[in-house]
Design a protein around this motif. Sequence first.
Motif, PDB file in Angstrom:
ATOM      1  N   SER A 151      -6.256  -3.741   1.150  1.00 34.13           N
ATOM      2  CA  SER A 151      -5.927  -4.842   2.064  1.00 34.13           C
ATOM      3  C   SER A 151      -7.122  -5.762   2.257  1.00 34.13           C
ATOM      4  O   SER A 151      -6.990  -6.999   2.238  1.00 34.13           O
ATOM      5  CB  SER A 151      -5.464  -4.290   3.415  1.00 34.13           C
ATOM      6  OG  SER A 151      -4.288  -3.536   3.289  1.00 34.13           O
ATOM      7  N   SER A 163      -2.238  -1.620  10.379  1.00 37.05           N
ATOM      8  CA  SER A 163      -1.285  -2.701  10.153  1.00 37.05           C
ATOM      9  C   SER A 163      -1.197  -3.624  11.360  1.00 37.05           C
ATOM     10  O   SER A 163      -1.175  -4.854  11.222  1.00 37.05           O
ATOM     11  CB  SER A 163       0.101  -2.120   9.831  1.00 37.05           C
ATOM     12  OG  SER A 163       1.053  -3.144   9.656  1.00 37.05           O
ATOM     13  N   ASN A 170       0.846  -1.196   0.000  1.00 35.74           N
ATOM     14  CA  ASN A 170       0.000   0.000   0.000  1.00 35.74           C
ATOM     15  C   ASN A 170       0.878   1.241   0.000  1.00 35.74           C
ATOM     16  O   ASN A 170       1.341   1.711   1.051  1.00 35.74           O
ATOM     17  CB  ASN A 170      -0.912  -0.008   1.231  1.00 35.74           C
ATOM     18  CG  ASN A 170      -2.077  -0.960   1.079  1.00 35.74           C
ATOM     19  OD1 ASN A 170      -2.764  -0.943   0.057  1.00 35.74           O
ATOM     20  ND2 ASN A 170      -2.307  -1.790   2.076  1.00 35.74           N
ATOM     21  N   CYS A 205       4.877  -2.112   8.499  1.00 36.12           N
ATOM     22  CA  CYS A 205       4.920  -0.756   7.953  1.00 36.12           C
ATOM     23  C   CYS A 205       6.348  -0.320   7.666  1.00 36.12           C
ATOM     24  O   CYS A 205       7.290  -0.737   8.357  1.00 36.12           O
ATOM     25  CB  CYS A 205       4.324   0.240   8.951  1.00 36.12           C
ATOM     26  SG  CYS A 205       2.537   0.199   9.096  1.00 36.12           S
ATOM     27  N   TYR A 232       1.324  -8.034   3.909  1.00 35.09           N
ATOM     28  CA  TYR A 232       0.996  -6.633   3.649  1.00 35.09           C
ATOM     29  C   TYR A 232       2.199  -5.773   4.009  1.00 35.09           C
ATOM     30  O   TYR A 232       2.824  -5.966   5.057  1.00 35.09           O
ATOM     31  CB  TYR A 232      -0.186  -6.179   4.499  1.00 35.09           C
ATOM     32  CG  TYR A 232      -1.498  -6.852   4.197  1.00 35.09           C
ATOM     33  CD1 TYR A 232      -2.281  -6.452   3.116  1.00 35.09           C
ATOM     34  CD2 TYR A 232      -1.983  -7.869   5.021  1.00 35.09           C
ATOM     35  CE1 TYR A 232      -3.502  -7.053   2.857  1.00 35.09           C
ATOM     36  CE2 TYR A 232      -3.201  -8.475   4.771  1.00 35.09           C
ATOM     37  CZ  TYR A 232      -3.963  -8.067   3.690  1.00 35.09           C
ATOM     38  OH  TYR A 232      -5.168  -8.665   3.437  1.00 35.09           O
ATOM     39  N   HIS A 290       2.758  -1.680   4.308  1.00 34.53           N
ATOM     40  CA  HIS A 290       2.078  -0.384   4.271  1.00 34.53           C
ATOM     41  C   HIS A 290       3.098   0.738   4.440  1.00 34.53           C
ATOM     42  O   HIS A 290       4.067   0.593   5.188  1.00 34.53           O
ATOM     43  CB  HIS A 290       1.053  -0.271   5.404  1.00 34.53           C
ATOM     44  CG  HIS A 290       0.186  -1.471   5.584  1.00 34.53           C
ATOM     45  ND1 HIS A 290      -0.984  -1.671   4.872  1.00 34.53           N
ATOM     46  CD2 HIS A 290       0.303  -2.535   6.403  1.00 34.53           C
ATOM     47  CE1 HIS A 290      -1.543  -2.805   5.257  1.00 34.53           C
ATOM     48  NE2 HIS A 290      -0.770  -3.351   6.180  1.00 34.53           N
ATOM     49  N   SER A 322      -5.657   2.131   1.961  1.00 30.46           N
ATOM     50  CA  SER A 322      -4.914   1.008   2.550  1.00 30.46           C
ATOM     51  C   SER A 322      -5.862  -0.056   3.071  1.00 30.46           C
ATOM     52  O   SER A 322      -5.606  -1.263   2.911  1.00 30.46           O
ATOM     53  CB  SER A 322      -3.998   1.512   3.677  1.00 30.46           C
ATOM     54  OG  SER A 322      -2.990   2.355   3.159  1.00 30.46           O
ATOM     55  N   ILE A 381      -2.671   4.254   9.619  1.00 30.54           N
ATOM     56  CA  ILE A 381      -2.163   3.102   8.871  1.00 30.54           C
ATOM     57  C   ILE A 381      -1.318   2.205   9.771  1.00 30.54           C
ATOM     58  O   ILE A 381      -1.383   0.975   9.677  1.00 30.54           O
ATOM     59  CB  ILE A 381      -1.365   3.581   7.641  1.00 30.54           C
ATOM     60  CG1 ILE A 381      -2.322   4.117   6.574  1.00 30.54           C
ATOM     61  CG2 ILE A 381      -0.498   2.466   7.065  1.00 30.54           C
ATOM     62  CD1 ILE A 381      -1.645   4.828   5.430  1.00 30.54           C
TER      63      ILE A 381
END
Length: 304
Positions: free
Chosen positions: A132, A176, A99, A192, A147, A149, A128, A172
């Motif tokens: 996701s 996450s 993302n 992240c 994932y 981010h 995001s 975010i």
Amino acid sequence: MGSIAAGKVVVVTGAGGGIGRDIAIAYARAGAKVVVNDIGVSLSGQGGTDGPAHAVVDEIIAAGGTAVPSTASVAGYESANQIVQTAIDHFGRIDIVVNNAGNLRDRLFHKMNEEEWRQVIDVHLHGSFFVSRAAAPYFREQESGAYVHMTSTSGLIGNFGQSNYSAAKLGIAALSKSIALDMARYNVRSNCIAPFAWSRMTSSIPAETPEEKARVEKLQKMETHKIAPMAVYLGSDAAAEVTGQIFGVRANEILLFSQPRPVRSVHMSDGWTPELIAQIAIPAMQGQFHKLERSPDVINWDPI
């Protein structure tokens, strides 16, 4: 072409330029099949063309990689599902979501309007979540997935004139962590990256005063391609034990960020009154108060 992501299918949003482009190319070099997503608008939301996504796809294919374009918006639930569906339609699966799509509408908090707030929240935070969420059923069914981010120190630490961006980016980080907790049972990971790099986003930073010019000069030394190795690693099986973390990438430097935890507590057996809080609790805790700092105040050494 490398092999750390061989056989993987990755969606990279906002991949028409800058950090996203470099991540998409790096994944292709690492053996992944890539969905290059970019809506093709300017940083301020103007225009709209399929050029950037197609150009990156052409570049990947010319280098011997595999990629397809997507020009759907991350900011809508249905269009975000179309992005993931592109991976399913072309490659039959999805393994990694990056993302990265973003925009800026910088304005001091007391001058920010509703549109400026919503546009940034829609792309960063809603986008995001939407992308996701679109991948989640596939990850759950195959019992694997990753994932990655993009957060920001504007949210993790703070910055001027970015209440919309900061709120989205800190959101975010929380998103996450929630994904990491909720989907751990399906062997799905979520992490992240707070990227430090000179890109379309940071090119809007003002450079009028000597201090601002010096800051921009430092930022320009931090190239976007430096972010890609961490993004590829986090999506690969090599990071199978890494989830719920926040990393920073700053030129040749990798940072691991702390996450909020209690640093001090005070107890009153008979309970607190506002007066007792003022007299006892706050003075006892004040030494551990966080200063009102911006990201450059905290991460204030030269990139290496």
